[in-house]
Write a protein that holds these residues in place. Structure first.
Motif, mmCIF file in Angstrom:
data_model
loop_
_atom_site.group_PDB
_atom_site.id
_atom_site.type_symbol
_atom_site.label_atom_id
_atom_site.label_comp_id
_atom_site.label_asym_id
_atom_site.label_seq_id
_atom_site.Cartn_x
_atom_site.Cartn_y
_atom_site.Cartn_z
ATOM 1 N N SER A 127 39.828 -0.966 66.500
ATOM 2 C CA SER A 127 38.435 -0.560 66.654
ATOM 3 C C SER A 127 37.906 -0.006 65.335
ATOM 4 O O SER A 127 38.628 0.658 64.597
ATOM 5 N N VAL A 128 36.633 -0.287 65.069
ATOM 6 C CA VAL A 128 35.981 0.189 63.849
ATOM 7 C C VAL A 128 34.712 0.923 64.271
ATOM 8 O O VAL A 128 33.935 0.418 65.075
ATOM 9 N N PRO A 129 34.454 2.116 63.740
ATOM 10 C CA PRO A 129 33.253 2.868 64.140
ATOM 11 C C PRO A 129 31.998 2.304 63.484
ATOM 12 O O PRO A 129 32.054 1.672 62.418
ATOM 13 N N TYR A 130 30.856 2.566 64.102
ATOM 14 C CA TYR A 130 29.572 2.265 63.470
ATOM 15 C C TYR A 130 29.266 3.379 62.482
ATOM 16 O O TYR A 130 29.590 4.546 62.713
ATOM 17 N N SER A 131 28.636 2.989 61.369
ATOM 18 C CA SER A 131 28.423 3.955 60.299
ATOM 19 C C SER A 131 27.117 3.664 59.581
ATOM 20 O O SER A 131 26.713 2.505 59.432
ATOM 21 N N ALA A 135 28.997 2.739 55.511
ATOM 22 C CA ALA A 135 29.761 3.492 54.518
ATOM 23 C C ALA A 135 31.196 3.729 54.959
ATOM 24 O O ALA A 135 32.127 3.662 54.148
ATOM 25 N N ASN A 136 31.382 4.029 56.246
ATOM 26 C CA ASN A 136 32.729 4.314 56.764
ATOM 27 C C ASN A 136 33.016 3.523 58.029
ATOM 28 O O ASN A 136 33.646 4.017 58.956
ATOM 29 N N GLY A 137 32.529 2.304 58.090
ATOM 30 C CA GLY A 137 32.718 1.485 59.279
ATOM 31 C C GLY A 137 31.873 0.229 59.192
ATOM 32 O O GLY A 137 31.822 -0.429 58.152
ATOM 33 N N VAL A 138 31.177 -0.078 60.287
ATOM 34 C CA VAL A 138 30.385 -1.306 60.330
ATOM 35 C C VAL A 138 28.919 -1.001 60.624
ATOM 36 O O VAL A 138 28.572 0.052 61.149
ATOM 37 N N ARG A 139 28.098 -1.956 60.272
ATOM 38 C CA ARG A 139 26.668 -1.914 60.544
ATOM 39 C C ARG A 139 26.249 -3.298 61.022
ATOM 40 O O ARG A 139 26.671 -4.310 60.458
ATOM 41 N N ILE A 140 25.414 -3.351 62.053
ATOM 42 C CA ILE A 140 24.911 -4.614 62.572
ATOM 43 C C ILE A 140 23.389 -4.641 62.445
ATOM 44 O O ILE A 140 22.717 -3.644 62.736
#
Length: 213
Positions: A127-131, A135-140
Motif C-alpha cells: 500500500s502507498v499513501p496519498y500525498s 511528495a511522500n506517496g502518490v497523487r491522482i
C-alpha cells in the motif's frame, strides 16, 4: 412391456440431462460471450475506475488514447542528492491537439547515482499513501468531460478510507533506459479548485514508470 417402458423413460431422462449440461457448456464457451480478460502486469498500459459510480476506462493505443511520461526532477551536483517524482498519464488525440485524461504520480525518489536496484526498490508491492504533490506517496489527477482537473491533493485532500496498492511489478531495460511496469488497484477522492469532490472507486491500472529525469 412395463420393463421396456421404464427403460425408455430412463433413457429419455438421461438424454434431457445430457442436453442441459451440453447447453450450459456451450453458453460458457460461446464466442459471443467470452467474458472480460483479467488485467495482469503483462496487459497493455491502461486504467479503469468509476467516478461517482460511472464507469471510465482508458487503454493506451486504443481509440486515439496515448500514454506519456511526466517526470519532474530536481537535479543536484554530485555528491548532493537529486530528487524525482515519477509521472505517467493518458491523453486523447483530438485533431492536432491532445486532451489529458488521467495522471498518476509517485514520489519522492532520492538518489545520488540511480541504479537498477534503487529504482526497483522504489516500487514495493504494498500500500502507498496519498500525498500532497506526491511528495511522500502518490497523487491522482482526473480530467472530466469538460477538461476540468480534479486531484487527490486539491481541496481538503481528505482521503479517509482511500487506497492505492501496488499489486505486481515488472522491471525491464530497453535501449539502455530503465522502466518499471506497475499493476495497481486504487480508490480515492478527487477535488476541484473550489473544493467540490468526486469519489473514485474500483480502480485498476497498469502504469509504466521511466527512470530517466
Amino acid at each position: 412391456m412395463k420393463r421396456n417402458y421404464s427403460i425408455n423413460l430412463l433413457l429419455m431422462i438421461l438424454m434431457v440431462v445430457a442436453f442441459i449440461g451440453c447447453s450450459k457448456d456451450d453458453d460458457n464457451d460461446s464466442p459471443t460471450n467470452p467474458g472480460t480478460p483479467a488485467i495482469t502486469i503483462d496487459s497493455p498500459t491502461q486504467v479503469s475506475f468509476k467516478v461517482n459510480n460511472v464507469a471510465v476506462s482508458y487503454v493506451s493505443a486504443a481509440s486515439n488514447v496515448e500514454s506519456y511520461f511526466s517526470n519532474s526532477s530536481l537535479l543536484a551536483t554530485f555528491p548532493d542528492t537529486s530528487e524525482t517524482v515519477f509521472g505517467y498519464g493518458f491523453q486523447k488525440a483530438v485533431g492536432s491537439n491532445y486532451i489529458n485524461l488521467f495522471d498518476v504520480e509517485k514520489g519522492t525518489y532520492e538518489f545520488v547515482t540511480s541504479d537498477s536496484a534503487l529504482f526497483v526498490g522504489f516500487f514495493p508491492e504494498q500500500s502507498v499513501p496519498y500525498s500532497n504533490a506526491a511528495a511522500n506517496g502518490v497523487r491522482i489527477i482526473y480530467y472530466d468531460e469538460n477538461g476540468d482537473q480534479w486531484a487527490s491533493d486539491y481541496g481538503s485532500a481528505a482521503q479517509t478510507g482511500s487506497t492505492f496498492v501496488i499489486q505486481d511489478t515488472k522491471f525491464r531495460i530497453s535501449g539502455g533506459d530503465k522502466y518499471m511496469k506497475v499493476k495497481a488497484s486504487f480508490s480515492c477522492n478527487v477535488y476541484d479548485g473550489s473544493g467540490s469532490f468526486k469519489t473514485i472507486t474500483d480502480g485498476v491500472a497498469v502504469f509504466d514508470f521511466w527512470s530517466e529525469y
